[in-house]
Scaffold this active site. Structure first.
Site, PDB file in Angstrom:
ATOM      1  N   CYS A   1       0.829  -1.206   0.000  1.00  0.00           N
ATOM      2  CA  CYS A   1       0.000   0.000   0.000  1.00  0.00           C
ATOM      3  C   CYS A   1       0.865   1.259   0.000  1.00  0.00           C
ATOM      4  O   CYS A   1       1.524   1.559   0.990  1.00  0.00           O
ATOM      5  CB  CYS A   1      -0.918  -0.058   1.228  1.00  0.00           C
TER       6      CYS A   1
ATOM      7  N   CYS B   1       0.054   3.931   2.637  1.00  0.00           N
ATOM      8  CA  CYS B   1       0.465   3.448   3.967  1.00  0.00           C
ATOM      9  C   CYS B   1       1.935   3.777   4.199  1.00  0.00           C
ATOM     10  O   CYS B   1       2.322   4.229   5.274  1.00  0.00           O
ATOM     11  CB  CYS B   1       0.294   1.929   4.080  1.00  0.00           C
TER      12      CYS B   1
END
Length: 106
Positions: free
Chosen positions: A31, A34
């Site tokens: 991600c 993230c």
């Protein structure tokens, strides 16, 4: 290391059993947003050390907690106080948004 590692196994004791404000960063290796949030999470963990607990939970390795808390997208940040979910932030946000929320909840 200031940032804790939360798992399906230690979630109950480390998060729900904590007497401090606890923020859980739900993330995954793949991600991008993230990864962008990592420095922010680390700075917050340092700045609020002793007052709040900040940790990360990898959703790929720990599928139970994201399901339990109905997490649909990552990064998602869950805010727990006295073992209860009191707030959440979904997606990347500037550090000041987190600091304001933490200050309000402390």
């Amino acid at each position: 290391m200031m940032v804790r590692e939360f798992t399906d196994d230690n979630f109950e004791s480390e998060v729900l059993g904590s007497d401090k404000l606890t923020i859980v960063d739900l993330w995954a290796e793949w991600c991008g947003p993230c990864k962008q949030m990592n420095p922010v999470v680390e700075q917050l963990a340092q700045e609020y050390e002793g007052r709040a607990v900040i940790g990360k939970l990898n959703v790929d390795d720990n599928p139970k907690i994201p399901m339990e808390y109905n997490v649909r997208g990552i990064p998602t940040f869950l805010f727990f106080k006295n073992g209860k979910l009191v707030d959440r932030i979904v997606g990347s946000r500037p550090k000041k948004d987190f600091a304001e929320k933490i200050d309000t909840l402390l």
